[in-house]
Design a protein around this motif. Structure first.
Motif, PDB file in Angstrom:
ATOM      1  N   LEU A  50     -41.696  23.488  -3.308  1.00  0.00           N
ATOM      2  CA  LEU A  50     -40.792  22.697  -2.509  1.00  0.00           C
ATOM      3  C   LEU A  50     -41.939  21.278  -2.750  1.00  0.00           C
ATOM      4  CD1 LEU A  50     -39.792  24.197   0.819  1.00  0.00           C
ATOM      5  CD2 LEU A  50     -38.499  23.957  -1.243  1.00  0.00           C
ATOM      6  N   ASP A  51     -41.572  20.275  -3.246  1.00  0.00           N
ATOM      7  CA  ASP A  51     -42.066  18.932  -3.682  1.00  0.00           C
ATOM      8  C   ASP A  51     -41.148  17.855  -2.969  1.00  0.00           C
ATOM      9  OD1 ASP A  51     -44.118  17.271  -4.514  1.00  0.00           O
ATOM     10  OD2 ASP A  51     -43.404  17.027  -6.527  1.00  0.00           O
ATOM     11  N   LYS A  52     -41.416  17.371  -1.948  1.00  0.00           N
ATOM     12  CA  LYS A  52     -40.941  16.332  -1.238  1.00  0.00           C
ATOM     13  C   LYS A  52     -39.326  16.515  -1.152  1.00  0.00           C
ATOM     14  CE  LYS A  52     -44.348  12.945  -2.401  1.00  0.00           C
ATOM     15  NZ  LYS A  52     -44.692  11.936  -3.450  1.00  0.00           N
ATOM     16  N   GLN A  53     -39.085  18.015  -0.792  1.00  0.00           N
ATOM     17  CA  GLN A  53     -37.630  18.345  -0.667  1.00  0.00           C
ATOM     18  C   GLN A  53     -37.158  17.603   0.841  1.00  0.00           C
ATOM     19  OE1 GLN A  53     -35.531  20.539  -2.338  1.00  0.00           O
ATOM     20  NE2 GLN A  53     -33.999  19.973  -0.863  1.00  0.00           N
ATOM     21  N   PRO A  54     -36.062  16.886   0.403  1.00  0.00           N
ATOM     22  CA  PRO A  54     -35.569  16.119   1.650  1.00  0.00           C
ATOM     23  C   PRO A  54     -34.840  16.921   2.609  1.00  0.00           C
ATOM     24  CG  PRO A  54     -34.032  15.825  -0.235  1.00  0.00           C
ATOM     25  CD  PRO A  54     -35.250  16.715  -0.744  1.00  0.00           C
ATOM     26  N   TYR A  55     -34.994  16.474   3.857  1.00  0.00           N
ATOM     27  CA  TYR A  55     -34.381  17.235   5.174  1.00  0.00           C
ATOM     28  C   TYR A  55     -34.205  16.174   6.047  1.00  0.00           C
ATOM     29  CZ  TYR A  55     -38.451  17.690   8.247  1.00  0.00           C
ATOM     30  OH  TYR A  55     -39.624  17.291   9.284  1.00  0.00           O
ATOM     31  N   GLY A  56     -33.207  16.430   7.085  1.00  0.00           N
ATOM     32  CA  GLY A  56     -32.906  15.280   8.001  1.00  0.00           C
ATOM     33  C   GLY A  56     -31.875  16.260   8.881  1.00  0.00           C
ATOM     34  N   PHE A  57     -31.456  15.363  10.092  1.00  0.00           N
ATOM     35  CA  PHE A  57     -30.500  15.949  10.887  1.00  0.00           C
ATOM     36  C   PHE A  57     -29.210  16.221  10.191  1.00  0.00           C
ATOM     37  CE2 PHE A  57     -26.821  15.268  13.778  1.00  0.00           C
ATOM     38  CZ  PHE A  57     -27.525  15.743  14.938  1.00  0.00           C
ATOM     39  N   ASN A  58     -28.651  15.526   8.960  1.00  0.00           N
ATOM     40  CA  ASN A  58     -27.700  15.960   8.436  1.00  0.00           C
ATOM     41  C   ASN A  58     -27.939  17.303   7.661  1.00  0.00           C
ATOM     42  OD1 ASN A  58     -29.323  14.793   6.353  1.00  0.00           O
ATOM     43  ND2 ASN A  58     -27.779  13.561   5.678  1.00  0.00           N
ATOM     44  N   THR A  59     -28.884  17.360   7.238  1.00  0.00           N
ATOM     45  CA  THR A  59     -29.085  18.867   6.309  1.00  0.00           C
ATOM     46  C   THR A  59     -29.202  20.013   7.234  1.00  0.00           C
ATOM     47  OG1 THR A  59     -31.488  18.594   6.046  1.00  0.00           O
ATOM     48  CG2 THR A  59     -30.139  17.591   4.411  1.00  0.00           C
ATOM     49  N   ARG A  60     -29.762  19.776   8.670  1.00  0.00           N
ATOM     50  CA  ARG A  60     -29.814  20.616   9.568  1.00  0.00           C
ATOM     51  C   ARG A  60     -28.600  21.010  10.414  1.00  0.00           C
ATOM     52  NH1 ARG A  60     -35.152  20.899  13.731  1.00  0.00           N
ATOM     53  NH2 ARG A  60     -35.087  23.324  13.707  1.00  0.00           N
ATOM     54  N   PHE A  61     -28.176  20.230  10.887  1.00  0.00           N
ATOM     55  CA  PHE A  61     -26.821  20.268  11.563  1.00  0.00           C
ATOM     56  C   PHE A  61     -25.497  19.844  11.016  1.00  0.00           C
ATOM     57  CE2 PHE A  61     -30.590  19.112  14.333  1.00  0.00           C
ATOM     58  CZ  PHE A  61     -30.416  20.254  15.038  1.00  0.00           C
ATOM     59  N   GLU A  62     -25.649  19.343   9.793  1.00  0.00           N
ATOM     60  CA  GLU A  62     -24.048  18.930   9.003  1.00  0.00           C
ATOM     61  C   GLU A  62     -23.961  19.323   7.856  1.00  0.00           C
ATOM     62  OE1 GLU A  62     -24.553  14.616   9.348  1.00  0.00           O
ATOM     63  OE2 GLU A  62     -24.164  14.486  11.720  1.00  0.00           O
ATOM     64  N   GLY A  63     -24.729  20.247   7.452  1.00  0.00           N
ATOM     65  CA  GLY A  63     -24.342  21.025   6.209  1.00  0.00           C
ATOM     66  C   GLY A  63     -24.572  20.162   4.810  1.00  0.00           C
ATOM     67  N   LYS A  64     -25.307  19.063   5.075  1.00  0.00           N
ATOM     68  CA  LYS A  64     -25.476  18.088   4.001  1.00  0.00           C
ATOM     69  C   LYS A  64     -26.556  18.766   2.716  1.00  0.00           C
ATOM     70  CE  LYS A  64     -22.493  15.000   5.227  1.00  0.00           C
ATOM     71  NZ  LYS A  64     -21.348  14.841   4.736  1.00  0.00           N
ATOM     72  N   ALA A  65     -26.531  18.271   1.683  1.00  0.00           N
ATOM     73  CA  ALA A  65     -27.655  18.780   0.758  1.00  0.00           C
ATOM     74  C   ALA A  65     -29.092  18.582   1.304  1.00  0.00           C
ATOM     75  CB  ALA A  65     -27.423  18.074  -0.687  1.00  0.00           C
ATOM     76  N   GLY A  66     -29.882  19.489   1.098  1.00  0.00           N
ATOM     77  CA  GLY A  66     -31.321  19.623   1.396  1.00  0.00           C
ATOM     78  C   GLY A  66     -31.609  20.805   2.209  1.00  0.00           C
ATOM     79  N   THR A  67     -32.925  20.846   2.838  1.00  0.00           N
ATOM     80  CA  THR A  67     -33.197  22.081   3.281  1.00  0.00           C
ATOM     81  C   THR A  67     -33.225  21.737   4.836  1.00  0.00           C
ATOM     82  OG1 THR A  67     -34.814  23.877   3.177  1.00  0.00           O
ATOM     83  CG2 THR A  67     -35.828  21.770   3.189  1.00  0.00           C
ATOM     84  N   ASN A  68     -33.671  22.798   5.552  1.00  0.00           N
ATOM     85  CA  ASN A  68     -33.918  22.773   6.851  1.00  0.00           C
ATOM     86  C   ASN A  68     -34.912  23.825   7.495  1.00  0.00           C
ATOM     87  OD1 ASN A  68     -32.368  25.258   7.811  1.00  0.00           O
ATOM     88  ND2 ASN A  68     -30.975  24.032   6.516  1.00  0.00           N
ATOM     89  N   PRO A  69     -35.595  23.634   8.419  1.00  0.00           N
ATOM     90  CA  PRO A  69     -36.460  24.664   8.927  1.00  0.00           C
ATOM     91  C   PRO A  69     -35.849  26.248   9.096  1.00  0.00           C
ATOM     92  CG  PRO A  69     -36.927  22.608  10.347  1.00  0.00           C
ATOM     93  CD  PRO A  69     -35.529  22.300   9.385  1.00  0.00           C
ATOM     94  N   GLU A  70     -34.858  26.182   9.516  1.00  0.00           N
ATOM     95  CA  GLU A  70     -34.080  27.543   9.516  1.00  0.00           C
ATOM     96  C   GLU A  70     -33.893  28.298   8.334  1.00  0.00           C
ATOM     97  OE1 GLU A  70     -34.022  25.403  13.134  1.00  0.00           O
ATOM     98  OE2 GLU A  70     -32.816  24.772  11.517  1.00  0.00           O
ATOM     99  N   GLU A  71     -33.508  27.544   7.456  1.00  0.00           N
ATOM    100  CA  GLU A  71     -33.219  28.059   5.930  1.00  0.00           C
ATOM    101  C   GLU A  71     -34.608  28.430   5.416  1.00  0.00           C
ATOM    102  OE1 GLU A  71     -30.774  26.340   2.381  1.00  0.00           O
ATOM    103  OE2 GLU A  71     -32.768  25.120   2.496  1.00  0.00           O
ATOM    104  N   LEU A  72     -35.615  27.687   5.565  1.00  0.00           N
ATOM    105  CA  LEU A  72     -37.146  28.036   5.144  1.00  0.00           C
ATOM    106  C   LEU A  72     -37.533  29.439   5.859  1.00  0.00           C
ATOM    107  CD1 LEU A  72     -38.537  24.492   4.844  1.00  0.00           C
ATOM    108  CD2 LEU A  72     -37.840  25.986   3.014  1.00  0.00           C
ATOM    109  N   VAL A  73     -37.353  29.583   7.025  1.00  0.00           N
ATOM    110  CA  VAL A  73     -37.645  30.596   7.729  1.00  0.00           C
ATOM    111  C   VAL A  73     -36.975  31.763   7.202  1.00  0.00           C
ATOM    112  CG1 VAL A  73     -37.532  32.064  10.093  1.00  0.00           C
ATOM    113  CG2 VAL A  73     -38.494  29.596   9.814  1.00  0.00           C
TER     114      VAL A  73
END
Length: 142
Positions: A29-52
């Motif tokens: 992962l190199d500066k992989q974007p994440y944010g509220f929208n990737t975590r709670f709204e299904g937008k493109a990018g990663t999130n902590p739960e997916e990484l776990v």
């Protein structure tokens, strides 16, 4: 022996419109974007739960391979899916459950032996153990 691996994240802005990025030591992962929208709204990018989930599924597959090897078996294929459940609770959010689903192709193994090795692996997998690990914290304000 201690092996240390690192990842880092950065964040700027408020919780809803802010943006962050996550990078890993290996560069996977190199500066992989994440944010509220990737975590709670299904937008493109990663999130902590997916990484776990990725870490747990990968670790479990490797640990099961070790258990099989030690028992005299070699897997033709092990596929593990990890589903991390993030639930809203009274004081915020919590990871309440991780469901591991493993399918494998292994010659000459009984269902009973396979099930026993899977249960042992669930208990012994380093990422499974992580869920009860001590967490240390240091902080610095600039």
């Amino acid at each position: 022996m201690t092996i240390k691996k690192t990842a880092h994240s950065s964040w700027s802005g408020d919780i809803k419109s802010g943006k962050g990025s996550i990078s890993t030591q290996s560069g996977a992962l190199d500066k992989q974007p994440y944010g509220f929208n990737t975590r709670f709204e299904g937008k493109a990018g990663t999130n902590p739960e997916e990484l776990v989930a990725a870490a747990h599924s990968g670790c479990f597959s490797m640990a099961l391979s070790l258990a099989l090897t030690e028992a005299g078996y070699t897997a033709d294929d092990i596929t593990t899916k990890a589903t991390v459940s993030l639930d809203e609770v009274d004081d915020g959010f919590e990871v309440s459950h991780i469901a591991l689903e493993v399918t494998a192709k292994i010659a000459d193994i009984s269902e009973e032996t396979f099930n026993e090795l899977c249960q042992q692996t669930k208990q012994g997998c380093p990422i499974s153990k992580l869920m009860n690990a001590e967490i240390s914290l240091s902080q610095k304000l600039n």
